[in-house]
Design a protein around this motif. Sequence first.
Motif, PDB file in Angstrom:
ATOM      1  N   ILE A  83     -12.159  41.517 -11.170  1.00  6.39           N
ATOM      2  CA  ILE A  83     -12.100  40.947  -9.810  1.00  6.39           C
ATOM      3  C   ILE A  83     -12.341  39.652  -9.696  1.00  6.39           C
ATOM      4  CG2 ILE A  83     -12.668  41.296  -7.184  1.00  6.39           C
ATOM      5  CD1 ILE A  83     -11.623  43.707  -8.357  1.00  6.39           C
ATOM      6  N   GLU A  84     -11.232  38.725  -9.200  1.00  4.48           N
ATOM      7  CA  GLU A  84     -11.322  37.422  -8.761  1.00  4.48           C
ATOM      8  C   GLU A  84     -11.219  36.997  -7.354  1.00  4.48           C
ATOM      9  OE1 GLU A  84      -8.500  35.312 -11.131  1.00  4.48           O
ATOM     10  OE2 GLU A  84      -9.765  35.656 -13.008  1.00  4.48           O
ATOM     11  N   VAL A  85     -12.092  36.266  -6.707  1.00  4.04           N
ATOM     12  CA  VAL A  85     -11.732  35.734  -5.491  1.00  4.04           C
ATOM     13  C   VAL A  85     -11.645  34.244  -5.406  1.00  4.04           C
ATOM     14  CG1 VAL A  85     -12.775  35.791  -3.126  1.00  4.04           C
ATOM     15  CG2 VAL A  85     -13.202  37.977  -4.443  1.00  4.04           C
ATOM     16  N   GLN A  86     -10.586  33.821  -5.027  1.00  7.12           N
ATOM     17  CA  GLN A  86     -10.305  32.268  -4.818  1.00  7.12           C
ATOM     18  C   GLN A  86     -10.393  31.549  -3.629  1.00  7.12           C
ATOM     19  OE1 GLN A  86      -6.474  31.222  -6.839  1.00  7.12           O
ATOM     20  NE2 GLN A  86      -6.915  28.821  -6.106  1.00  7.12           N
ATOM     21  N   ASP A  87     -11.106  30.672  -3.520  1.00  8.76           N
ATOM     22  CA  ASP A  87     -11.200  29.938  -2.176  1.00  8.76           C
ATOM     23  C   ASP A  87     -10.808  28.568  -2.515  1.00  8.76           C
ATOM     24  OD1 ASP A  87     -13.880  28.513  -2.607  1.00  8.76           O
ATOM     25  OD2 ASP A  87     -14.706  30.255  -2.377  1.00  8.76           O
ATOM     26  N   GLY A  88     -10.824  27.651  -1.224  1.00 11.82           N
ATOM     27  CA  GLY A  88     -10.317  26.342  -1.426  1.00 11.82           C
ATOM     28  C   GLY A  88     -11.519  25.452  -1.335  1.00 11.82           C
ATOM     29  N   THR A  89     -12.544  25.795  -1.694  1.00 11.11           N
ATOM     30  CA  THR A  89     -13.754  24.692  -1.877  1.00 11.11           C
ATOM     31  C   THR A  89     -14.144  24.493  -3.412  1.00 11.11           C
ATOM     32  OG1 THR A  89     -15.628  23.983  -1.021  1.00 11.11           O
ATOM     33  CG2 THR A  89     -15.330  26.121  -0.910  1.00 11.11           C
ATOM     34  N   ALA A  90     -14.697  23.424  -3.701  1.00  7.22           N
ATOM     35  CA  ALA A  90     -15.243  23.365  -5.114  1.00  7.22           C
ATOM     36  C   ALA A  90     -16.669  23.454  -4.958  1.00  7.22           C
ATOM     37  CB  ALA A  90     -14.923  21.932  -5.743  1.00  7.22           C
ATOM     38  N   ARG A  91     -17.558  23.773  -3.830  1.00 12.69           N
ATOM     39  CA  ARG A  91     -18.854  23.971  -3.591  1.00 12.69           C
ATOM     40  C   ARG A  91     -19.052  25.242  -4.122  1.00 12.69           C
ATOM     41  NH1 ARG A  91     -19.344  23.899   1.789  1.00 12.69           N
ATOM     42  NH2 ARG A  91     -19.648  26.444   1.797  1.00 12.69           N
ATOM     43  N   LEU A  92     -20.110  25.223  -5.183  1.00 11.63           N
ATOM     44  CA  LEU A  92     -20.398  26.278  -5.969  1.00 11.63           C
ATOM     45  C   LEU A  92     -21.476  27.064  -5.463  1.00 11.63           C
ATOM     46  CD1 LEU A  92     -21.329  24.587  -9.372  1.00 11.63           C
ATOM     47  CD2 LEU A  92     -19.185  25.976  -8.986  1.00 11.63           C
ATOM     48  N   PRO A  93     -21.220  28.643  -5.471  1.00 11.84           N
ATOM     49  CA  PRO A  93     -22.070  29.398  -4.630  1.00 11.84           C
ATOM     50  C   PRO A  93     -23.422  29.423  -5.024  1.00 11.84           C
ATOM     51  CG  PRO A  93     -20.749  30.674  -6.425  1.00 11.84           C
ATOM     52  CD  PRO A  93     -20.270  29.314  -6.195  1.00 11.84           C
ATOM     53  N   GLY A  94     -24.343  29.776  -4.264  1.00 12.27           N
ATOM     54  CA  GLY A  94     -25.912  29.519  -4.605  1.00 12.27           C
ATOM     55  C   GLY A  94     -26.501  30.822  -4.405  1.00 12.27           C
ATOM     56  N   ARG A  95     -27.351  31.246  -5.338  1.00 15.69           N
ATOM     57  CA  ARG A  95     -28.083  32.269  -5.203  1.00 15.69           C
ATOM     58  C   ARG A  95     -29.301  32.053  -4.269  1.00 15.69           C
ATOM     59  NH1 ARG A  95     -32.004  34.844  -9.116  1.00 15.69           N
ATOM     60  NH2 ARG A  95     -31.159  32.884 -10.584  1.00 15.69           N
ATOM     61  N   ARG A  96     -29.557  32.866  -3.270  1.00 15.27           N
ATOM     62  CA  ARG A  96     -30.757  32.517  -2.298  1.00 15.27           C
ATOM     63  C   ARG A  96     -31.703  33.763  -2.664  1.00 15.27           C
ATOM     64  NH1 ARG A  96     -26.814  32.595   2.843  1.00 15.27           N
ATOM     65  NH2 ARG A  96     -28.453  33.815   3.592  1.00 15.27           N
ATOM     66  N   THR A  97     -33.060  33.477  -2.102  1.00 10.10           N
ATOM     67  CA  THR A  97     -34.058  34.130  -2.146  1.00 10.10           C
ATOM     68  C   THR A  97     -34.409  34.670  -0.699  1.00 10.10           C
ATOM     69  OG1 THR A  97     -34.904  33.093  -4.106  1.00 10.10           O
ATOM     70  CG2 THR A  97     -36.241  34.745  -2.988  1.00 10.10           C
ATOM     71  N   GLY A 124      -8.494  23.000  -9.594  1.00 10.36           N
ATOM     72  CA  GLY A 124      -8.264  21.798  -8.891  1.00 10.36           C
ATOM     73  C   GLY A 124      -7.944  21.892  -7.449  1.00 10.36           C
ATOM     74  N   ASP A 125      -7.746  23.165  -6.805  1.00  8.27           N
ATOM     75  CA  ASP A 125      -7.811  23.766  -5.651  1.00  8.27           C
ATOM     76  C   ASP A 125      -8.974  24.237  -5.129  1.00  8.27           C
ATOM     77  OD1 ASP A 125      -7.018  25.750  -6.853  1.00  8.27           O
ATOM     78  OD2 ASP A 125      -5.248  26.118  -5.718  1.00  8.27           O
ATOM     79  N   GLY A 126      -9.935  24.316  -5.693  1.00  9.33           N
ATOM     80  CA  GLY A 126     -11.160  25.264  -5.248  1.00  9.33           C
ATOM     81  C   GLY A 126     -12.081  25.919  -6.566  1.00  9.33           C
ATOM     82  N   LYS A 127     -12.381  27.082  -6.214  1.00 12.29           N
ATOM     83  CA  LYS A 127     -12.838  27.941  -7.420  1.00 12.29           C
ATOM     84  C   LYS A 127     -12.626  29.295  -7.256  1.00 12.29           C
ATOM     85  CE  LYS A 127     -16.876  28.679  -4.752  1.00 12.29           C
ATOM     86  NZ  LYS A 127     -16.506  28.130  -3.582  1.00 12.29           N
ATOM     87  N   VAL A 128     -12.740  29.938  -8.497  1.00 14.70           N
ATOM     88  CA  VAL A 128     -12.622  31.455  -8.401  1.00 14.70           C
ATOM     89  C   VAL A 128     -14.135  31.844  -8.860  1.00 14.70           C
ATOM     90  CG1 VAL A 128     -11.275  33.239  -9.864  1.00 14.70           C
ATOM     91  CG2 VAL A 128     -10.154  31.169  -8.925  1.00 14.70           C
ATOM     92  N   THR A 129     -14.411  32.741  -8.104  1.00 16.48           N
ATOM     93  CA  THR A 129     -15.535  33.414  -8.504  1.00 16.48           C
ATOM     94  C   THR A 129     -15.076  34.921  -8.949  1.00 16.48           C
ATOM     95  OG1 THR A 129     -17.008  32.296  -6.541  1.00 16.48           O
ATOM     96  CG2 THR A 129     -17.918  34.448  -7.453  1.00 16.48           C
ATOM     97  N   TRP A 130     -15.631  35.461  -9.969  1.00 13.26           N
ATOM     98  CA  TRP A 130     -14.970  36.578 -10.506  1.00 13.26           C
ATOM     99  C   TRP A 130     -16.228  37.606 -11.064  1.00 13.26           C
ATOM    100  CZ3 TRP A 130     -16.493  37.531 -15.525  1.00 13.26           C
ATOM    101  CH2 TRP A 130     -16.973  36.171 -16.418  1.00 13.26           C
ATOM    102  N   PHE A 131     -15.738  38.784 -11.249  1.00 11.84           N
ATOM    103  CA  PHE A 131     -16.795  39.567 -12.104  1.00 11.84           C
ATOM    104  C   PHE A 131     -16.105  40.647 -12.630  1.00 11.84           C
ATOM    105  CE2 PHE A 131     -16.299  41.815  -7.657  1.00 11.84           C
ATOM    106  CZ  PHE A 131     -16.229  43.263  -8.356  1.00 11.84           C
ATOM    107  N   GLU A 132     -16.654  41.533 -13.743  1.00 12.34           N
ATOM    108  CA  GLU A 132     -16.010  42.493 -14.444  1.00 12.34           C
ATOM    109  C   GLU A 132     -16.946  43.713 -14.500  1.00 12.34           C
ATOM    110  OE1 GLU A 132     -14.989  40.832 -18.179  1.00 12.34           O
ATOM    111  OE2 GLU A 132     -13.308  39.811 -17.394  1.00 12.34           O
ATOM    112  N   LEU A 133     -16.205  44.699 -14.390  1.00 14.72           N
ATOM    113  CA  LEU A 133     -16.842  46.152 -14.605  1.00 14.72           C
ATOM    114  C   LEU A 133     -16.031  46.821 -15.667  1.00 14.72           C
ATOM    115  CD1 LEU A 133     -17.069  47.202 -10.897  1.00 14.72           C
ATOM    116  CD2 LEU A 133     -18.902  46.315 -12.217  1.00 14.72           C
TER     117      LEU A 133
END
Length: 136
Positions: A83-97, A124-133
């Motif tokens: 599964i890939e989810v692409q968005d239009g920002t290069a800001r990396l996701p951060g894990r929170r507590t 170049g146009d953002g990022k893709v966050t992905w996971f595999e099962l």
Amino acid sequence: MHEPGCALHRRLHAAVDPADLVAVGVVRHRLRAALNRWGVPELADTAELLTSELVTNALVHTGRGAVFDAVLTSETSEQRLRIEVQDGTARLPGRRTPAEFATSGRGLLLVEALADDWGVQLRGDGKVTWFELATP
């Protein structure tokens, strides 16, 4: 003409408009139906949960839309769902507590705990966050 079981028929794509949180449920429903059709319903619960987290994160934290892609591949005796989810920002996701009774902030913790593999790829146009099962 392609056979129903070939890789071209094991792909799901959806674009989600900015701030359209209702569409997250539609993507989940389409994903569950596709996984049933592809013969891997055992992946549906986890795939839906993690998809919901990534698409919601993309919509809420970027203020932009998202592009969702799911592909089921077969390698010898194992099938893998990516599964890939692409968005239009290069800001990396951060894990929170999150605090004990917080109602948000656990998305990436869930992805880390439940996915067989996951990551973020800058484009170049953002990022893709992905996971595999993998199938059990």
